[in-house]
Structure formats: C-alpha cells, structure tokens
Write a protein that holds these residues in place. Structure first.
Motif, mmCIF file in Angstrom:
data_model
loop_
_atom_site.group_PDB
_atom_site.id
_atom_site.type_symbol
_atom_site.label_atom_id
_atom_site.label_comp_id
_atom_site.label_asym_id
_atom_site.label_seq_id
_atom_site.Cartn_x
_atom_site.Cartn_y
_atom_site.Cartn_z
ATOM 1 N N ILE A 14 0.838 -1.206 0.000
ATOM 2 C CA ILE A 14 0.000 0.000 0.000
ATOM 3 C C ILE A 14 0.868 1.250 0.000
ATOM 4 O O ILE A 14 0.662 2.178 -0.780
ATOM 5 N N GLY A 15 1.866 1.265 0.886
ATOM 6 C CA GLY A 15 2.761 2.411 0.957
ATOM 7 C C GLY A 15 3.529 2.622 -0.331
ATOM 8 O O GLY A 15 3.691 3.755 -0.799
ATOM 9 N N THR A 16 3.997 1.536 -0.932
ATOM 10 C CA THR A 16 4.770 1.638 -2.174
ATOM 11 C C THR A 16 3.920 2.183 -3.310
ATOM 12 O O THR A 16 4.358 3.061 -4.070
ATOM 13 N N TYR A 17 2.704 1.673 -3.438
ATOM 14 C CA TYR A 17 1.826 2.144 -4.520
ATOM 15 C C TYR A 17 1.525 3.633 -4.359
ATOM 16 O O TYR A 17 1.602 4.406 -5.323
ATOM 17 N N LEU A 18 1.189 4.065 -3.148
ATOM 18 C CA LEU A 18 0.870 5.473 -2.929
ATOM 19 C C LEU A 18 2.095 6.360 -3.144
ATOM 20 O O LEU A 18 1.974 7.493 -3.620
ATOM 21 N N ALA A 19 3.274 5.865 -2.811
ATOM 22 C CA ALA A 19 4.499 6.628 -3.067
ATOM 23 C C ALA A 19 4.700 6.834 -4.568
ATOM 24 O O ALA A 19 5.080 7.924 -5.017
ATOM 25 N N LEU A 20 4.436 5.803 -5.357
ATOM 26 C CA LEU A 20 4.578 5.921 -6.811
ATOM 27 C C LEU A 20 3.515 6.844 -7.394
ATOM 28 O O LEU A 20 3.774 7.564 -8.371
ATOM 29 N N VAL A 21 2.321 6.834 -6.809
ATOM 30 C CA VAL A 21 1.278 7.770 -7.242
ATOM 31 C C VAL A 21 1.725 9.205 -6.992
ATOM 32 O O VAL A 21 1.465 10.104 -7.797
ATOM 33 N N ALA A 22 2.423 9.430 -5.880
ATOM 34 C CA ALA A 22 2.939 10.763 -5.576
ATOM 35 C C ALA A 22 3.958 11.208 -6.626
ATOM 36 O O ALA A 22 3.924 12.345 -7.104
ATOM 37 N N VAL A 23 4.879 10.316 -6.992
ATOM 38 C CA VAL A 23 5.875 10.636 -8.020
ATOM 39 C C VAL A 23 5.188 10.916 -9.354
ATOM 40 O O VAL A 23 5.543 11.875 -10.074
ATOM 41 N N LEU A 24 4.197 10.100 -9.691
ATOM 42 C CA LEU A 24 3.416 10.299 -10.914
ATOM 43 C C LEU A 24 2.736 11.668 -10.894
ATOM 44 O O LEU A 24 2.741 12.397 -11.898
ATOM 45 N N SER A 25 2.175 12.035 -9.751
ATOM 46 C CA SER A 25 1.446 13.304 -9.632
ATOM 47 C C SER A 25 2.372 14.508 -9.778
ATOM 48 O O SER A 25 2.001 15.515 -10.388
ATOM 49 N N VAL A 26 3.564 14.412 -9.211
ATOM 50 C CA VAL A 26 4.534 15.510 -9.340
ATOM 51 C C VAL A 26 4.900 15.708 -10.814
ATOM 52 O O VAL A 26 4.964 16.846 -11.303
ATOM 53 N N GLY A 27 5.130 14.615 -11.523
ATOM 54 C CA GLY A 27 5.468 14.719 -12.939
ATOM 55 C C GLY A 27 4.353 15.356 -13.753
ATOM 56 O O GLY A 27 4.593 16.254 -14.566
ATOM 57 N N VAL A 28 3.112 14.911 -13.535
ATOM 58 C CA VAL A 28 1.966 15.468 -14.258
ATOM 59 C C VAL A 28 1.770 16.939 -13.893
ATOM 60 O O VAL A 28 1.422 17.763 -14.748
ATOM 61 N N ALA A 29 1.994 17.287 -12.630
ATOM 62 C CA ALA A 29 1.837 18.672 -12.191
ATOM 63 C C ALA A 29 2.825 19.591 -12.900
ATOM 64 O O ALA A 29 2.485 20.730 -13.237
ATOM 65 N N PHE A 30 4.046 19.121 -13.132
ATOM 66 C CA PHE A 30 5.017 19.939 -13.850
ATOM 67 C C PHE A 30 4.636 20.089 -15.322
ATOM 68 O O PHE A 30 5.004 21.073 -15.962
ATOM 69 N N VAL A 31 3.918 19.124 -15.852
ATOM 70 C CA VAL A 31 3.451 19.227 -17.239
ATOM 71 C C VAL A 31 2.299 20.225 -17.338
ATOM 72 O O VAL A 31 2.288 21.108 -18.210
ATOM 73 N N CYS A 32 1.321 20.107 -16.443
ATOM 74 C CA CYS A 32 0.116 20.936 -16.513
ATOM 75 C C CYS A 32 0.290 22.317 -15.873
ATOM 76 O O CYS A 32 -0.289 23.300 -16.329
ATOM 77 N N ARG A 33 1.015 22.351 -14.748
ATOM 78 C CA ARG A 33 1.312 23.591 -14.030
ATOM 79 C C ARG A 33 0.108 24.222 -13.339
ATOM 80 O O ARG A 33 0.260 25.175 -12.582
ATOM 81 N N SER A 34 -1.074 23.760 -13.583
ATOM 82 C CA SER A 34 -2.264 24.289 -12.917
ATOM 83 C C SER A 34 -2.926 23.173 -12.135
ATOM 84 O O SER A 34 -2.903 22.001 -12.547
ATOM 85 N N ALA A 35 -3.536 23.532 -11.013
ATOM 86 C CA ALA A 35 -4.163 22.523 -10.155
ATOM 87 C C ALA A 35 -5.322 21.839 -10.866
ATOM 88 O O ALA A 35 -5.491 20.623 -10.785
ATOM 89 N N VAL A 36 -6.122 22.622 -11.581
ATOM 90 C CA VAL A 36 -7.284 22.056 -12.285
ATOM 91 C C VAL A 36 -6.834 21.081 -13.366
ATOM 92 O O VAL A 36 -7.368 19.970 -13.487
ATOM 93 N N GLY A 37 -5.858 21.483 -14.156
ATOM 94 C CA GLY A 37 -5.384 20.613 -15.228
ATOM 95 C C GLY A 37 -4.751 19.343 -14.711
ATOM 96 O O GLY A 37 -4.996 18.253 -15.240
#
Length: 267
Positions: A168-191
């Motif tokens: 569970i911890g490992t999966y959520l950690a990878l989701v966090a890394v995925l989210s940081v990457g997508v956030a740098f692509v979109c740059r907006s919270a909504v996107g």
C-alpha cells in the motif's frame, strides 16, 4: 613591520566545501520538506485520509459479513480503500508544484536550486516518502477498524499483513511521483487534477464498461489496475511484481516528461 598572510591552494577546497555545505540534492530535499510542513495541506490530507480509511474499512468488513463472503485477509479492507486514498496523495503531491506556479514562488525555488532535475526530484522524494509512511499507517488503521465488523470473515497473518502494508505504501508513493510529474506538465491545479483523475479512475471505468477483452487488457496496463494487482497479489493476468513494474514505469515516464517540460518552458 607588516605581516602578509598567504592562502595556499590546499586551503581553497576546504573553504569551498564549507561554503557549499547544505547544498545539492540533500539541501533541495530539506527545503522541500520544510516548505511542505509549513502549509496546511499535509495535515488536512492526513485528517481526510484517516476519516476515509476508517469509514471505508468498516463498511468493507460489514458488507463481507452481511453477504457471508469467504474468509479473506483483513488487509483486503485497507487495500480496497486505496481507490479513494490515492486522490488524497494526488492532491498532496501536485500542490507542491501547482501552488508555487500559482503564487509565482516557483521562480524563487528555481533560483535557490538552479539545477532543474534536482528541484523535481526533491519534490518527488519528499511527497513519495510522506505518502509511503502515511499509506502504511493508514493501512494499519484500516486493518484494525475492519477486524471488528468482519466477525470471523477475515484472517490475520503477520507476514501477509506486513507485505500488504508495504505494498500500500509503495503504490501510494509511486502515485505521488506520478502526480509531481503530471503537475510539472500541466502547471495548474485544475489541469493536473483532471488529468490524474481521468488516468486513475475515469479511463478504467470507460474501458471496463463495454466488457471487451481487448479493452480489459488495455485497462490492465493502467496504473490503477496494475497497482491493484500488485497490492492484492493477484496472479491473474500477471504476477504481482509485473504490476509493480507497470506502476513504476508510469511514474518514471511522468517524471521524465515533466522534467522535459520544465527544462523547455522553465518558470
């Protein structure tokens, strides 16, 4: 008579090392750690996570007892709640990026840490570590809460429980890394939130709807489905380790794409 003090070349490296103490990746991680805990976001996310886990785990155990389902590992309850918990991690991770773009403080962050990949890696490392520890603790809470309403419909083995908690911890950690990457692509919270919601929940729902075998196989390659196979240890349609590698691949791909966008568009 005046005394002249000469500085030898041997002294220069020592002085240079002293002046740069606290820099590099270690300094970037320390800075991101400090920024994270000076906002209300992690505290709110933890509070919501506790509430969601407790309610969902109790509901899961109650339904298993009411429907007289076969005995299952008590860890299945918190694993089932991850489908909701992952979006708390999404919010936690993406706001470390999108909030700085919204306020313009990303310029300051990039001035403090001019090496672009180091900024992104520090954010991913901090949010990933927090998500891992939080996921394990919420998993323990979920097992404890679900045990009572299960009433004999659940089993507990220490070794199996530890593996489930770590997964569970490992999966959520990878989701966090995925989210940081997508956030740098979109740059907006909504996107960023819309993109991650579509990837983690919307697209699997669409693919599984028609009942097509081809669409089901495509869904098995998505992070949510692969993560579920990894956490439950289900060997169908692929081993648990393959599920982990699929989620890891998504996280790495998002991280690299986000880094490419950051280097090209900067602040």
């Amino acid at each position: 008579m005046a005394t002249v003090t000469r500085t030898t070349r041997a002294d220069a490296p020592e002085r240079s090392r002293t002046e740069h103490t606290g820099g590099g990746l270690r300094g970037a991680v320390a800075a991101e750690w400090g920024k994270l805990w000076t906002t209300r976001t992690p505290y709110v996310c933890m509070a919501v996570g506790v509430g969601l886990t407790a309610v969902f785990a109790f509901y899961y155990g109650s339904i298993a007892r009411i429907n007289d389902e076969p005995v299952q590992a008590v860890g299945k309850a918190p694993i089932a709640s991850v489908i909701l918990l992952q979006f708390i991690v999404v919010v936690l991770a993406m706001t470390t990026v999108t909030s700085e773009y919204a306020t313009g403080s990303i310029r300051t962050s990039l001035q403090w840490v001019p090496v672009r990949h180091r900024v992104q890696l520090a954010k991913a490392a901090v949010t990933g570590a927090v998500s891992f520890v939080g996921g394990v603790l919420l998993g323990v809470l979920g097992m404890a809460v679900a045990w009572v309403p299960f009433r004999g419909h659940a089993s507990f083995e220490t070794g199996e429980a530890v593996v489930q908690l770590l997964s569970i911890g490992t999966y959520l950690a990878l989701v966090a890394v995925l989210s940081v990457g997508v956030a740098f692509v979109c740059r907006s919270a909504v996107g960023a939130l819309a993109s991650l919601f579509f990837l983690l929940a919307g697209l699997p729902f669409v693919l599984l709807g028609p009942g097509s075998e081809v669409l089901r196989k495509i869904n098995d390659a998505l992070p949510q489905s692969a993560g579920d196979h990894f956490m439950t240890g289900d060997g169908d349609p692929y081993p648990s380790l393959v599920g982990l590698l699929i989620v890891l691949s998504w996280a790495v791909a998002a991280h690299l794409i986000g880094l490419a966008v950051l280097r090209r568009r900067d602040a």
